[in-house]
Write a protein that holds these residues in place. Structure first.
Motif, PDB file in Angstrom:
ATOM      1  N   PRO A   6       0.834  -1.199   0.000  1.00 26.57           N
ATOM      2  CA  PRO A   6       0.000   0.000   0.000  1.00 26.57           C
ATOM      3  C   PRO A   6       0.865   1.244   0.000  1.00 26.57           C
ATOM      4  O   PRO A   6       1.809   1.356   0.778  1.00 26.57           O
ATOM      5  CB  PRO A   6      -0.808  -0.121   1.301  1.00 26.57           C
ATOM      6  N   MET A 197       3.538  -0.106  -5.672  1.00 28.56           N
ATOM      7  CA  MET A 197       2.283  -0.843  -5.516  1.00 28.56           C
ATOM      8  C   MET A 197       2.403  -2.313  -5.902  1.00 28.56           C
ATOM      9  O   MET A 197       1.707  -3.170  -5.354  1.00 28.56           O
ATOM     10  CB  MET A 197       1.190  -0.161  -6.336  1.00 28.56           C
ATOM     11  N   ALA A 247      -8.042   4.132 -15.323  1.00 32.31           N
ATOM     12  CA  ALA A 247      -8.856   3.329 -14.403  1.00 32.31           C
ATOM     13  C   ALA A 247      -9.702   2.305 -15.157  1.00 32.31           C
ATOM     14  O   ALA A 247      -9.953   1.210 -14.667  1.00 32.31           O
ATOM     15  CB  ALA A 247      -9.750   4.239 -13.566  1.00 32.31           C
ATOM     16  N   SER A 260      -4.628  -1.565 -13.385  1.00 31.41           N
ATOM     17  CA  SER A 260      -5.418  -1.803 -12.171  1.00 31.41           C
ATOM     18  C   SER A 260      -6.129  -3.149 -12.160  1.00 31.41           C
ATOM     19  O   SER A 260      -6.550  -3.620 -11.105  1.00 31.41           O
ATOM     20  CB  SER A 260      -6.432  -0.675 -11.975  1.00 31.41           C
ATOM     21  N   PRO A 264      -4.579  -3.572  -8.159  1.00 30.98           N
ATOM     22  CA  PRO A 264      -5.765  -2.791  -7.800  1.00 30.98           C
ATOM     23  C   PRO A 264      -5.419  -1.403  -7.275  1.00 30.98           C
ATOM     24  O   PRO A 264      -4.533  -1.239  -6.433  1.00 30.98           O
ATOM     25  CB  PRO A 264      -6.426  -3.643  -6.713  1.00 30.98           C
ATOM     26  N   GLY A 265      -6.125  -0.412  -7.794  1.00 28.51           N
ATOM     27  CA  GLY A 265      -5.953   0.957  -7.326  1.00 28.51           C
ATOM     28  C   GLY A 265      -4.961   1.780  -8.115  1.00 28.51           C
ATOM     29  O   GLY A 265      -4.868   2.997  -7.931  1.00 28.51           O
ATOM     30  N   TYR A 266      -4.210   1.131  -9.021  1.00 28.53           N
ATOM     31  CA  TYR A 266      -3.234   1.901  -9.790  1.00 28.53           C
ATOM     32  C   TYR A 266      -3.934   2.721 -10.869  1.00 28.53           C
ATOM     33  O   TYR A 266      -4.734   2.207 -11.647  1.00 28.53           O
ATOM     34  CB  TYR A 266      -2.207   0.982 -10.453  1.00 28.53           C
ATOM     35  N   GLU A 267      -3.626   4.014 -10.908  1.00 30.25           N
ATOM     36  CA  GLU A 267      -4.100   4.889 -11.974  1.00 30.25           C
ATOM     37  C   GLU A 267      -3.116   6.039 -12.098  1.00 30.25           C
ATOM     38  O   GLU A 267      -2.670   6.614 -11.094  1.00 30.25           O
ATOM     39  CB  GLU A 267      -5.496   5.437 -11.674  1.00 30.25           C
ATOM     40  N   ASP A 326      -6.697  16.744  -5.427  1.00 30.94           N
ATOM     41  CA  ASP A 326      -6.583  15.292  -5.283  1.00 30.94           C
ATOM     42  C   ASP A 326      -5.267  14.795  -5.879  1.00 30.94           C
ATOM     43  O   ASP A 326      -4.587  13.936  -5.295  1.00 30.94           O
ATOM     44  CB  ASP A 326      -7.760  14.597  -5.977  1.00 30.94           C
ATOM     45  N   LYS A 330      -2.066  12.916  -3.991  1.00 31.18           N
ATOM     46  CA  LYS A 330      -1.590  11.612  -4.466  1.00 31.18           C
ATOM     47  C   LYS A 330      -0.111  11.651  -4.831  1.00 31.18           C
ATOM     48  O   LYS A 330       0.686  10.833  -4.359  1.00 31.18           O
ATOM     49  CB  LYS A 330      -2.420  11.179  -5.673  1.00 31.18           C
TER      50      LYS A 330
END
Length: 343
Positions: A6, A197, A247, A260, A264-267, A326, A330
């Motif tokens: 994470p 990640m 995404a 992703s 999961p969650g990669y963008e 945002d 990030k």
């Protein structure tokens, strides 16, 4: 088996850094909201008469680069719809910081606007001694387009998917070299996010000039590149695309998976937008925003953007401000957690 790490957990940033990021975000959103909500000076006169003379359009990259091409399209749309010339002024250098300094030093009267991109958000964390504070000193006008990226590899690398890439990297730690446009570039930061990640060991090889010759020759094995710069090599088989960084799968590349789907969650996407100096009258900000958004729903404009490999990204000023905030949160996390420094 590979391990997903994470990125945004409490161990990656100190409490002081987290509080600083939160405070910066709150200030940015408050200032952006104020820029839209406060009545402009002289009431509707600003909106009715603006623009009454040519407008400077500052671009922090050389002529012919993607931001310059997008800016010239936007300048043409604005000129046609608002009846005044929007004059492109290229101010390349210092990772676009020179252009931002020039733009933010101008009067807040709507007669200097700036093409801003994801690089500006990176710079807000990478550079500590700038003469401006990007997150404090701009008034976001609106988004123009997003820019999907591809993960591409030299065909000699025996992988065709992200799971195969991760497995190969884990079996050969430190033996995959990835190319970037330099420390702090999007290709660098996007790949560092992937490394973290996916828990893989890749070797960064930064370039001051084009890395494509070495990637094509196999001297470096992979990169994360904007679609317009990568697709011709993919079409001709000189490079292999293994995933998009978006995404969701792209309409034009429906058979190409996203990162992703395996991580999961990669963008990670680039973008283009418009800003003016803070305290620019709200009616001018809104007029520019409405004009841009009207253009972005025009089928001809959408088709032209599609030829450049980007997609329209219409937003309100407040929506664009949140989008920037945002991204700041990030990517500041990524930059600080990896300890990267600008060249």
């Amino acid at each position: 088996m590979h391990r997903f790490v994470p990125l945004f957990g409490p161990n990656n940033l100190t409490t002081v850094e987290e509080n600083a990021m939160t405070d910066s975000r709150r200030r940015f959103l408050r200032l952006a909201a104020g820029a839209v909500a406060l009545p402009a000076l002289s009431g509707g006169a600003w909106s009715q008469s603006y623009p009454s003379r040519p407008v400077r359009f500052i671009v922090g990259f050389p002529a012919g680069n993607a931001p310059d091409i997008i800016a010239r399209l936007v300048g043409q749309w604005l000129s046609e719809r608002l009846g005044q010339q929007f004059v492109i002024e290229n101010r390349p250098g210092a990772a676009s910081n020179i252009a931002t300094e020039v733009a933010l030093a101008a009067p807040a009267d709507g007669y200097t606007i700036q093409m801003i991109v994801l690089t500006n958000v990176f710079n807000a964390t990478l550079y500590a001694n700038l003469k401006f504070n990007f997150m404090r000193d701009i008034a976001p006008v609106g988004g123009i387009a997003n820019a999907p990226y591809l993960i591409v590899v030299n065909p000699s690398l025996p992988v065709k998917t992200i799971p195969e890439f991760i497995a190969y990297a884990n079996a050969n730690p430190g033996k995959i070299n990835y190319a970037s446009g330099g420390n702090g570039s999007s290709s660098h930061i996007f790949t560092e996010l992937l490394k973290t990640m996916a828990g893989v060991n890749l070797v960064h090889v930064p370039y001051r000039s084009s890395f494509m010759p070495d990637l094509l020759a196999g001297e470096v094995q992979m990169t994360i590149n904007p679609i317009p710069q990568a697709m011709e090599y993919v079409r001709t088989g000189k490079l292999r695309a293994i995933a998009t960084t978006t995404a969701k799968r792209l309409t034009d590349l429906p058979d190409l998976p996203t990162v992703s789907e395996s991580v999961p969650g990669y963008e990670a996407i680039g973008w283009y937008g418009l800003s003016v100096p803070r305290n620019t009258p709200a009616e001018i900000v809104n007029k520019l925003n409405e004009t841009i958004n009207t253009a972005l729903i025009d089928p001809k404009v959408k088709a032209r953007l599609a030829t450049l490999g980007v997609e329209p990204m219409p937003m309100t000023p407040a929506g664009f401000a949140k989008f920037i905030a945002d991204d700041f949160d990030k990517w500041s996390n990524v930059i600080k957690s990896t300890g990267m420094k600008p060249e």
